[in-house]
Design a protein around this motif. Structure first.
Motif: not given
Ligand code: ATP
Length: 237
Positions: A80-87, A132-137, A155-163
């Motif tokens: 997972v390279g990116a996570v977007i958090i929306a309300p 997935t590479n991008i999470i919207i949550a 948790p292991a996939a999120l080690k690659y988080l860049e954004v």
């Protein structure tokens, strides 16, 4: 100041500009886009205060995608390279619809929505099976997924988080997600770029900025105009 999307030529993948120009038919960046995109491409964290409708979605999606596309190694589904958090679910879905337009011409990247409405186990299964590479949550569901450490590859996939993007941060806080956000921030890698977008700047937002961002560029856009009539537009490096 030239706010044409064309000024990003050479800085971002041509497919991104093609989508902006040919699918969305936008020729000029809005002020928030003109401020945030170059800053994030320049490896800065960004804290943007911008009114509703000022074009924040592309202000973070374009640099987010470009940062992922910069990586030499192809993204694996388990990274997972990116996570977007929306309300809210609705906002998360809207962001995902815009992102899908870009992903049509970027088959190497994938996106998944985790917004509740199904069981946490369903989402864990979905992630464990497809990745997935991008999470919207939404924050509550993302926190739940992260807390199920033993049954999840997340948790292991999120080690690659860049954004990391926190969208409508004022709304995230007013809906009572401060605790969930702080818990999520604790579980994400510190080496990342973070963008925080909010319609207003409050003491609580400043606290969140201190907790989640490093030396952020502050962008303030109080008018919704596009390049045709630039409103108040402050950049504070
Ligand atoms: N560069 C641009 N040129 C013209 N229109 C744009 C541009 N960028 C975004 N828009 C349009 O402006 C509107 C608002 O954009 P967006 O939803 O990203 O804003 P926002 O600030 O996130 O608003 P909200 O807070 O309501 O979600 C959308 O209809 C979008 O298609």
């Amino acid at each position: 100041m030239d706010l044409g999307w064309v000024t990003l030529k050479g800085l971002v993948n041509p497919e991104l500009l093609k989508t902006v120009e040919e699918v969305f038919c936008f020729t000029t960046m809005t002020p928030v886009q003109a401020a945030c995109i170059p800053a994030m491409l320049n490896y800065k964290d960004v804290a943007a205060e911008a009114v509703t409708g000022s074009g924040k979605t592309l202000a973070f999606l374009v640099p987010l995608l470009q940062i992922l596309l910069r990586r030499d190694a192809k993204w694996k589904k388990s990274e997972v390279g990116a996570v977007i958090i929306a309300p809210t679910r609705e906002l998360a879905q809207q962001i995902s619809e815009v992102l899908e337009h870009f992903l049509r011409s970027l088959p190497s990247l994938s996106c998944a929505l985790y917004i509740g409405g199904t069981s946490v186990q369903d989402d864990l299964d979905k992630f464990n099976e497809s990745g997935t590479n991008i999470i919207i949550a939404t924050p509550g569901r993302l926190e739940d997924l992260l807390l199920h450490r033993e049954a999840s590859n997340l948790p292991a996939a999120l080690k690659y988080l860049e954004v990391l993007i926190l969208d409508e941060a004022d709304c995230l806080l007013s809906l009572g997600f401060e605790k969930a956000l702080n818990s999520i921030l604790q579980m994400l890698p510190k080496q990342r770029r973070t963008g925080l977008f909010s319609a207003t700047q409050t003491t609580e937002i400043l606290k969140l900025i201190r907790a989640g961002l490093r030396n952020p560029v502050s962008v303030v856009v109080r008018d919704r105009q596009t390049a045709a009539s630039l409103g108040e537009f402050l950049l504070d490096y």
